[in-house]
Write a protein that holds these residues in place. Structure first.
Motif, mmCIF file in Angstrom:
data_model
loop_
_atom_site.group_PDB
_atom_site.id
_atom_site.type_symbol
_atom_site.label_atom_id
_atom_site.label_comp_id
_atom_site.label_asym_id
_atom_site.label_seq_id
_atom_site.Cartn_x
_atom_site.Cartn_y
_atom_site.Cartn_z
ATOM 1 N N ASP A 1 0.811 -1.217 0.000
ATOM 2 C CA ASP A 1 0.000 0.000 0.000
ATOM 3 C C ASP A 1 0.845 1.268 0.000
ATOM 4 O O ASP A 1 0.325 2.348 -0.315
ATOM 5 C CB ASP A 1 -0.930 0.016 1.214
ATOM 6 N N ASP A 2 2.126 1.151 0.353
ATOM 7 C CA ASP A 2 2.997 2.317 0.441
ATOM 8 C C ASP A 2 3.944 2.471 -0.748
ATOM 9 O O ASP A 2 4.212 3.589 -1.187
ATOM 10 C CB ASP A 2 3.846 2.253 1.713
ATOM 11 N N ASP B 1 6.866 5.958 -4.279
ATOM 12 C CA ASP B 1 6.246 6.134 -2.969
ATOM 13 C C ASP B 1 4.795 6.523 -3.223
ATOM 14 O O ASP B 1 4.501 7.663 -3.609
ATOM 15 C CB ASP B 1 6.995 7.230 -2.208
ATOM 16 N N ARG C 1 2.298 6.781 -1.108
ATOM 17 C CA ARG C 1 1.715 7.662 -0.092
ATOM 18 C C ARG C 1 1.976 9.125 -0.418
ATOM 19 O O ARG C 1 1.103 9.985 -0.269
ATOM 20 C CB ARG C 1 2.307 7.335 1.274
ATOM 21 N N ASN C 2 3.209 9.400 -0.862
ATOM 22 C CA ASN C 2 3.610 10.786 -1.112
ATOM 23 C C ASN C 2 3.600 11.148 -2.593
ATOM 24 O O ASN C 2 3.891 12.294 -2.952
ATOM 25 C CB ASN C 2 4.998 11.036 -0.520
ATOM 26 N N PRO D 1 12.594 4.420 3.494
ATOM 27 C CA PRO D 1 11.601 3.490 2.935
ATOM 28 C C PRO D 1 12.002 2.023 2.981
ATOM 29 O O PRO D 1 11.141 1.147 2.903
ATOM 30 C CB PRO D 1 11.443 3.970 1.487
#
Length: 343
Positions: A202-203, A229, A231-232, A332
């Protein structure tokens, strides 16, 4: 040398065990020249699952078995329960990666006719949010171009959109560059790409792109990778894996060379060869720069542009444990390093 042989045998035995322990294993690859996705579940020595041709999408039921040595037999069935084909192959460790397996062999009709080969590579999928990979293709029959690339479906977050744009943009550029530089030869010509999912949760997602050009005396292969990434919503840079100021480049080169040499020695053992002077292989100049990199749950993958005669070793896998002293505990890669004991 004995240690190398034993290690490979242990990996081979572990292949069937990994399939047994995993909730489900997903493989991508080809049957003949057709791209497929295969999903398998194991219960003891029994296998169940399905596969589909990416171009069609219809699910085909699979039932079969696997033995302790990784030998696999599968029968396929249509929606009416009629057997339409059978697979016979073997599940083995992927020599180019430390955390994935290859399932390859032959497919035939139930009567043994129309034999064709299949080659399937494990995909590291761990989404829990509904995301999934789909494949898109850029094709040009006149120039023998078939460029398959990944796209994420099942979400519209900025990171998903950014990854999709990056993957499409990269492959589109590769195709356009090939068209611009294309020169007809007596050997014909062509360009293909395909992909493997190295990591997907998910990330983060990390996907390798495998490219093949032909038209000269020898086919040429190269690799790219897209690591994002989610998320970002941004591409990861290699430096973000390491502590600020860490001198990681030389460490990565040494670890990559060690991985290549170990694979070369295993190959020589398998072929009953001994090159004696292994230290002359994979020079500092050849490993001076890597062209791309990717992440797997168990380590870092570096891609090099090696001469044709040794290009089979152009991927190097480096376990997180070998990089533990330099990894940023807030970076990460930290979650994977801790899971795999690189504390």
């Amino acid at each position: 040398m004995r240690l190398l042989i034993c290690s490979f045998v242990l990996l081979l035995s572990f292949a069937a065990l990994c399939l047994a322990q995993a909730p489900a294993q997903t493989f991508r690859g080809t049957i003949g020249e057709q791209s497929v996705v295969v999903k398998l579940q194991r219960d003891g020595n029994k296998l169940t699952g399905s596969y589909s041709y990416e171009r069609i999408g219809q699910s085909i039921t699979l039932k079969g078995q696997i033995d302790a040595q990784g030998n696999v037999t599968l029968a396929e069935f249509d929606n009416a329960g009629r057997q339409t084909g059978k697979f016979k192959g073997k599940l083995e460790p992927d020599e180019e990666r430390t955390d994935a397996f290859i399932l390859d062999g032959t497919w035939t009709r139930p009567d043994g006719s129309h034999e064709t080969s299949f080659d399937l590579h494990e995909q590291q999928l761990a989404f829990t949010n509904g995301l999934q990979f789909t494949s898109k293709t850029i094709a040009d029959r006149r120039l023998n171009i078939k460029a398959i690339y990944p796209q994420l479906a099942g979400g519209d977050a900025p990171g998903v959109i950014a990854f999709n744009r990056a993957a499409e943009s990269l492959v589109t550029k590769l195709v356009n560059d090939y068209k611009k530089d294309f020169v007809p030869t007596d050997h014909g010509g062509g360009f293909e790409t395909d992909y493997n999912v190295l990591l997907a949760n998910d990330d983060l997602v990390s996907v390798e792109l495998n490219e093949e050009y032909w038209g000269g005396a020898h086919p040429e292969a190269s690799h790219d990778a897209v690591t994002y990434d989610l998320r970002n919503g941004r591409a990861l840079v290699l430096a973000s894996l390491f502590k600020p100021g860490a001198k990681y480049a030389d460490v990565l080169r040494r670890a990559a060379r060690a991985d290549m040499l170990a694979r070369l020695k295993r190959l020589d053992t398998k072929n009953n060869e001994n090159k004696q002077d292994y230290e002359s292989f994979f020079s500092d100049d050849e490993l001076k720069e890597w062209g791309a990199w990717g992440l797997t749950p168990r380590g870092l993958v570096l891609y090099f542009d090696l001469p044709h005669v040794i290009a089979v070793f152009d991927k190097a896998s480096i376990p997180w444990a070998e990089l533990k002293d330099m990894l940023d505990p807030k970076g990460p890669a930290a979650q994977f390093a801790q899971t795999n004991g690189a504390r």
